[in-house]
Design an enzyme around this catalytic site. Structure first.
Site, PDB file in Angstrom:
ATOM      1  N   GLU A 197       0.824  -1.220   0.000  1.00  0.00           N
ATOM      2  CA  GLU A 197       0.000   0.000   0.000  1.00  0.00           C
ATOM      3  C   GLU A 197       0.851   1.260   0.000  1.00  0.00           C
ATOM      4  O   GLU A 197       0.743   2.113   0.882  1.00  0.00           O
ATOM      5  CB  GLU A 197      -0.984  -0.003   1.166  1.00  0.00           C
ATOM      6  CG  GLU A 197      -2.036  -1.096   1.019  1.00  0.00           C
ATOM      7  CD  GLU A 197      -3.155  -1.020   2.043  1.00  0.00           C
ATOM      8  OE1 GLU A 197      -2.928  -0.472   3.126  1.00  0.00           O
ATOM      9  OE2 GLU A 197      -4.251  -1.525   1.761  1.00  0.00           O
ATOM     10  N   GLU A 387      -5.610  -8.244  -1.335  1.00  0.00           N
ATOM     11  CA  GLU A 387      -6.281  -8.099  -0.039  1.00  0.00           C
ATOM     12  C   GLU A 387      -7.732  -7.783  -0.322  1.00  0.00           C
ATOM     13  O   GLU A 387      -8.022  -6.932  -1.180  1.00  0.00           O
ATOM     14  CB  GLU A 387      -5.709  -6.933   0.782  1.00  0.00           C
ATOM     15  CG  GLU A 387      -4.391  -7.217   1.423  1.00  0.00           C
ATOM     16  CD  GLU A 387      -3.910  -6.070   2.326  1.00  0.00           C
ATOM     17  OE1 GLU A 387      -4.755  -5.370   2.916  1.00  0.00           O
ATOM     18  OE2 GLU A 387      -2.694  -5.902   2.437  1.00  0.00           O
TER      19      GLU A 387
END
Ligand code: BGP
Length: 489
Positions: A197, A387
């Protein structure tokens, strides 16, 4: 549903949230080791000591005071220290993943297990061995590892002594770490993610920064630039060490929608995508800064340390795959509204067409399809959804069961949406659900916020036996994988 024949069904974790054994076998501390547990209403805190020995703490969204040193305090609870003890229980967990039929398992390597401070010349052999053991165990069951190189756990020493990613020097330390693990695991790992991320700091400054100063923005953009250069350097190096290596960026994927049809909102929404989603993806996938970067820097009067050589490194080290997390969507508006919805590094007004999780995250499967189509259209490379999942409170019954139909519903809807995107031509090659075994929440530090197919007996005060139990979703996901996504009801 027609998923590709060799589709990678699986699950995802991160070292700092599951391994535990934070100071075992020579591992050094990371920032996640000085973070306390929090919850929906109370933030996680960073703990520190001032030069005169006074202890203190501040929310993780802030900086510790000038002169303070991060410290582990006796009267605080640090959930990541023990995690879910994956370090000692990985065989049991991997056997359970294999029982579900996993074809891919996403994990991260803890940088400080390999280089405890980050600056050492020689790696820590015990740390290297641990991952050899984990990869061997995965291989036994034919599970492909997908390895994140940094998942929120830069060595604390580098953070403190060097200023972390504010300092160009860290790139060298990072590349030494990459060289070590690429050479060490070149025949065991094929799929890599450089930074988890990477765009989350942009989302965070939007979420918590309020009227953030130009200096705060400069810091964020500079840190990102050094990470881009580090990531690209790693990709080029990795491809030389093993041409079969495949690298992904990792973008925190939030589907942003304009809240109204006011043209200003439409424009604002587009700019939110540019700033928070495309900025990082473009540099990592296209190897150069997008045109709008100049506008973003100018808005915050940002001048960056970017060299000609950096630009060449970025161009040469483009990633092979677009890799992202997706949990929820968010509304963008310039109008005055009550900002009550939360999300994965996002915040905004509530969308009346959606429902929300107990932690305030929007439940929006269409948003996943939307995101996939936008990303594929823009980058035209293989995509991994690495995810996705629902953080929820589970109840373990007396006979050791967890009836988590809400989790099955969430995952089913998202798998359906992903299947539709694939039918529309999007080249999705993997789906690894987040926290396939319950683990410590990154945002709140809770165990109570569970994502797994496997329940872990551990609570928010550090109690519990750490025993594993199969939830209803375990058997459901097993069927999904067995039928390659054909039976998801
Ligand atoms: C992502 C992180 C993960 C993970 C997940 C869920 O941002 O990459 O580490 O934790 O979000 O978030 P949380 O744990 O806060 O529910």
């Amino acid at each position: 549903m027609s998923f590709p024949k060799d589709f990678f069904w699986g699950g995802a974790t991160a070292a700092n949230q599951c391994e535990g054994a934070w100071n075992t076998d020579g591992r050094g501390p990371a920032k996640t080791d000085v973070m306390t547990g929090g919850n929906y209403d109370t933030p996680r805190y960073l703990t520190y000591r001032m030069p005169d020995g006074t202890a203190g703490k501040c929310p993780i969204t802030e900086k510790i005071p000038e002169g303070a040193k991060y410290a582990v305090l006796e009267d605080c609870y640090y959930p990541n220290h023990a995690g879910i003890d994956f370090y000692h229980r990985y065989k049991e967990d991997i056997a359970l993943f294999a029982e579900m039929g996993f074809r891919m398992f996403r994990l991260s390597i803890s940088w400080t297990r390999i280089f405890p401070k980050g600056i050492e010349e020689q790696p820590n052999q015990a740390g290297l061995q641990f991952y050899h053991d984990v990869f061997a165990e995965l291989k036994k069951y034919g599970i492909e590892p997908l390895v994140s190189i940094v998942h929120f756990d830069t060595p604390l020493y580098l953070e403190e002594e060097l200023g972390g990613w504010n300092n160009r020097e860290i790139i060298e330390h990072f590349l030494k770490y990459c060289r070590t693990i690429f050479r060490e695991y070149k025949d065991e790992v094929r799929y890599w993610i450089t930074f988890n991320e990477i765009n989350h700091i942009l989302n965070m400054i939007k979420m918590f920064g309020g009227e953030a100063t130009d200096e705060a923005y400069r810091e964020v953009y500079q840190q990102l630039h050094y990470q881009f250069v580090a990531s690209a350097g790693a990709v080029t190096m990795g491809h030389k060490i093993n041409p079969d290596f495949r690298f992904g960026c990792m973008i925190c994927g939030i589907t942003n929608y304009p809240m109204t049809c006011d043209p200003q909102d439409i424009l604002l929404n587009r700019q939110r995508w540019e700033e928070c989603i495309f900025y990082c993806g473009d540099v990592q996938c296209k190897g150069k800064y997008p045109v709008f970067a100049k506008r973003l820097w100018a808005e915050h009067h940002v001048e960056l340390d970017i060299t000609e050589e950096d630009l060449m490194i970025l161009q040469a080290g483009r990633v092979d795959m677009y890799t992202f997390s997706y949990y929820s969507s968010s509304l963008v508006t310039g109008h005055d509204v009550e900002m009550t919805a939360k999300g994965n590094f996002s915040m905004g007004a509530k969308n009346p067409y959606l429902t929300y999780s107990d932690w305030g995250w929007a439940y929006d499967a269409v948003g996943l399809k939307y995101f996939l189509e936008v990303a594929y259209d823009r980058y035209e490379c293989p995509i991994m959804v690495v995810e996705n999942g629902l953080g929820a409170v589970d109840e373990l019954t007396e006979d050791g069961k967890v009836h988590d139909s809400y989790r099955i519903d969430y995952l089913r809807d998202h798998i359906k949406a992903m299947g539709e995107a694939i039918e529309d031509g999007v080249d999705v090659i993997a789906y690894t659900t987040w926290g396939c075994v319950d683990l410590v929440s990154s945002g709140t530090g809770e165990m109570k916020k569970r994502y797994g197919f496997i329940y872990v007996d551990r609570d928010d005060e550090g109690g519990g036996s750490m025993a594993r139990y199969k939830k209803d979703s375990f058997y459901w996901y097993q069927k999904v994988i067995r039928t390659n996504g054909n039976e998801i009801d």
